[in-house]
Scaffold this motif. Structure first.
Motif, PDB file in Angstrom:
ATOM      1  N   VAL A  64      -4.748   3.110  11.124  1.00  0.00           N
ATOM      2  CA  VAL A  64      -3.804   2.427  10.229  1.00  0.00           C
ATOM      3  C   VAL A  64      -3.872   0.908  10.459  1.00  0.00           C
ATOM      4  O   VAL A  64      -3.797   0.114   9.513  1.00  0.00           O
ATOM      5  CB  VAL A  64      -2.385   3.020  10.436  1.00  0.00           C
ATOM      6  CG1 VAL A  64      -1.649   2.370  11.574  1.00  0.00           C
ATOM      7  CG2 VAL A  64      -1.559   2.939   9.182  1.00  0.00           C
TER       8      VAL A  64
ATOM      9  N   GLU B 149      -4.769   8.889   3.848  1.00  0.00           N
ATOM     10  CA  GLU B 149      -4.877   8.991   5.308  1.00  0.00           C
ATOM     11  C   GLU B 149      -5.265  10.421   5.708  1.00  0.00           C
ATOM     12  O   GLU B 149      -4.464  11.191   6.240  1.00  0.00           O
ATOM     13  CB  GLU B 149      -3.576   8.509   5.958  1.00  0.00           C
ATOM     14  CG  GLU B 149      -3.264   7.073   5.509  1.00  0.00           C
ATOM     15  CD  GLU B 149      -2.696   6.167   6.578  1.00  0.00           C
ATOM     16  OE1 GLU B 149      -1.871   6.615   7.376  1.00  0.00           O
ATOM     17  OE2 GLU B 149      -3.090   4.982   6.598  1.00  0.00           O
TER      18      GLU B 149
ATOM     19  N   PRO C 145      -0.190   7.794   2.141  1.00  0.00           N
ATOM     20  CA  PRO C 145       0.246   9.143   2.522  1.00  0.00           C
ATOM     21  C   PRO C 145      -0.853   9.938   3.228  1.00  0.00           C
ATOM     22  O   PRO C 145      -2.039   9.618   3.106  1.00  0.00           O
ATOM     23  CB  PRO C 145       0.579   9.789   1.180  1.00  0.00           C
ATOM     24  CG  PRO C 145      -0.320   9.106   0.200  1.00  0.00           C
ATOM     25  CD  PRO C 145      -0.517   7.701   0.706  1.00  0.00           C
ATOM     26  N   SER C 146      -0.430  10.923   3.977  1.00  0.00           N
ATOM     27  CA  SER C 146      -1.375  11.865   4.599  1.00  0.00           C
ATOM     28  C   SER C 146      -1.362  13.140   3.769  1.00  0.00           C
ATOM     29  O   SER C 146      -0.295  13.718   3.569  1.00  0.00           O
ATOM     30  CB  SER C 146      -0.935  12.209   6.016  1.00  0.00           C
ATOM     31  OG  SER C 146      -0.905  11.055   6.790  1.00  0.00           O
TER      32      SER C 146
ATOM     33  N   TYR D  67      -4.259   7.943  14.473  1.00  0.00           N
ATOM     34  CA  TYR D  67      -3.471   7.234  13.458  1.00  0.00           C
ATOM     35  C   TYR D  67      -3.274   5.751  13.779  1.00  0.00           C
ATOM     36  O   TYR D  67      -3.514   4.891  12.935  1.00  0.00           O
ATOM     37  CB  TYR D  67      -2.109   7.940  13.309  1.00  0.00           C
ATOM     38  CG  TYR D  67      -1.056   7.065  12.682  1.00  0.00           C
ATOM     39  CD1 TYR D  67      -1.106   6.749  11.332  1.00  0.00           C
ATOM     40  CD2 TYR D  67      -0.028   6.514  13.450  1.00  0.00           C
ATOM     41  CE1 TYR D  67      -0.157   5.913  10.762  1.00  0.00           C
ATOM     42  CE2 TYR D  67       0.921   5.680  12.888  1.00  0.00           C
ATOM     43  CZ  TYR D  67       0.846   5.381  11.543  1.00  0.00           C
ATOM     44  OH  TYR D  67       1.776   4.540  10.988  1.00  0.00           O
TER      45      TYR D  67
ATOM     46  N   ARG E 202       0.832  -1.222   0.000  1.00  0.00           N
ATOM     47  CA  ARG E 202       0.000   0.000   0.000  1.00  0.00           C
ATOM     48  C   ARG E 202       0.857   1.257   0.000  1.00  0.00           C
ATOM     49  O   ARG E 202       1.973   1.284   0.497  1.00  0.00           O
ATOM     50  CB  ARG E 202      -0.979   0.006   1.174  1.00  0.00           C
ATOM     51  CG  ARG E 202      -0.504  -0.478   2.543  1.00  0.00           C
ATOM     52  CD  ARG E 202       0.295   0.492   3.282  1.00  0.00           C
ATOM     53  NE  ARG E 202       0.200   0.417   4.725  1.00  0.00           N
ATOM     54  CZ  ARG E 202       0.792   1.296   5.533  1.00  0.00           C
ATOM     55  NH1 ARG E 202       1.526   2.256   5.046  1.00  0.00           N
ATOM     56  NH2 ARG E 202       0.671   1.183   6.839  1.00  0.00           N
TER      57      ARG E 202
HETATM   58  N1  GLU Z   1      -0.016   8.318   6.751  1.00  0.00           N
HETATM   59  C1  GLU Z   1       1.244   8.187   7.402  1.00  0.00           C
HETATM   60  C2  GLU Z   1       2.133   9.330   6.999  1.00  0.00           C
HETATM   61  O1  GLU Z   1       1.988   9.840   5.912  1.00  0.00           O
HETATM   62  C3  GLU Z   1       1.972   6.906   7.079  1.00  0.00           C
HETATM   63  C4  GLU Z   1       1.259   5.744   7.618  1.00  0.00           C
HETATM   64  C5  GLU Z   1       1.958   4.426   7.447  1.00  0.00           C
HETATM   65  O2  GLU Z   1       2.651   4.214   6.454  1.00  0.00           O
HETATM   66  O3  GLU Z   1       1.765   3.595   8.317  1.00  0.00           O
HETATM   67  O4  GLU Z   1       2.985   9.696   7.778  1.00  0.00           O
END
Ligand code: GLU
Length: 312
Positions: A196, A44, A11-12, A192, A8
């Motif tokens: 996640v 995310e 990204p946020s 998060y 996967r």
């Molecule tokens: N969404 C998170 C970020 O961009 C990463 C989450 C993950 O890879 O577990 O920092």
């Protein structure tokens, strides 16, 4: 039949991509494609204050521009965390039923102070936070005060070892090193760590490739997934980029990605990323597909990668 291999991008959309994000996306893509895996693109976007739809759209455009494709996910709304609250709620209640959730009224400042390392050998679930130990009466009084609590997962005094695909065995005692952690914020937003874990589990992800700054989160995520009845994915972390981040983010990150795409050649950027990741002897222009036969985790360093002298 072979086990499915499901990777996967996650990204946020809280800003434009910087070089570290791009490297993580490239390696997640190479890792998945090298295994003929299925790649999911999950957005995310849990935090309504920090994330924006225009950043999400720009992220997707950046990936396409770089030559990184995916098999399912964004823009399908089912793959945006902001639409998945019902699933997080279900997991929250499942943990609650197991007696693994408690309210926490600590202020943000108290929580930050509580982030200091606890003394080794001592079972301190969250130093500085008394909330787990409140009596029923104390809790009821705080509830009645109307101040909304955050909600924490009460971790067991359990030692978990993750076999990281790149860093090898990583061991952490959940209570002493990780500590109890927030799974729902006081404003009702799921945190998060919970989101996640639920998503990796529900989406059948078998392989998580991401930056090493999240390695210390892997044991609690594996614990959450197991506690919720799932099988944790394999984790594989990549080194962090170090150097004058400000300088780099000015050049690559803080401008609009449209400008970035005009100014940079995607093959040159991929070649630079491949070079700093140890996959190419020199930063020659290359596409992700052309890079596939050269992809090998053994050539990727484990130490942080300095990027100050990069020509980008
Ligand atoms: N969404 C998170 C970020 O961009 C990463 C989450 C993950 O890879 O577990 O920092």
């Amino acid at each position: 039949m072979d086990e499915p291999y499901v990777g996967r991008f996650a990204p946020s959309p809280s800003g434009y991509m910087h070089l570290g994000n791009l490297l993580a996306m490239l390696l997640a893509w190479l890792d998945c494609r090298a295994h003929n895996g299925r790649l999911i693109f999950r957005m995310e976007d849990l935090d309504p204050v920090r994330t924006r739809p225009e950043y999400a759209a720009a992220l997707a455009e950046d990936l396409r521009w770089l030559g990184l494709d995916w098999d399912e996910g964004y823009p399908d709304p089912a793959y945006c965390q902001s639409n998945r609250t019902a699933l997080y709620e279900e997991a929250f209640h499942a943990l609650e039923e197991k007696g693994l959730v408690y309210p926490c009224w600590c202020s943000r400042a108290q929580r930050l102070a509580a982030a200091n390392a606890p003394h080794p050998g001592e079972a301190v679930h969250d130093p500085g936070c008394r909330c787990r130990r409140y009596t029923v009466q104390e809790r009821a009084a705080l509830m009645a005060s109307g101040r909304m609590p955050a909600w924490k997962a009460a971790v067991p005094d359990e030692t978990i070892t993750i076999i990281d695909g790149h860093y090898g065995a990583y061991t952490q005692n959940l209570a002493r090193e990780g500590g109890d952690f927030i799974i729902r914020r006081a404003d009702g937003i799921y945190a998060y760590q919970l989101a996640v874990s639920v998503d990796d589990m529900r989406m059948g992800v078998t392989r998580v490739v991401r930056g090493r700054d999240l390695l210390s989160s892997a044991p609690r995520q594996a614990w959450l997934i197991r506690t919720l009845g799932g099988t944790p994915p394999g984790y594989c972390h990549l080194p962090l980029l170090t150097g004058n981040r400000e300088k780099l983010s000015k050049r690559l990150g803080s401008r609009s990605t449209e400008a970035l795409r005009k100014e940079y050649d995607p093959r040159k950027l991929v070649g630079t990323l491949a070079f700093i990741a140890g996959l190419l002897p020199a930063p020659e222009p290359i596409s992700p597909v052309e890079l596939l036969p050269l992809f090998d985790w053994n050539n990727i360093p484990t130490g942080d990668i300095p990027i100050d002298d990069l020509d980008i």
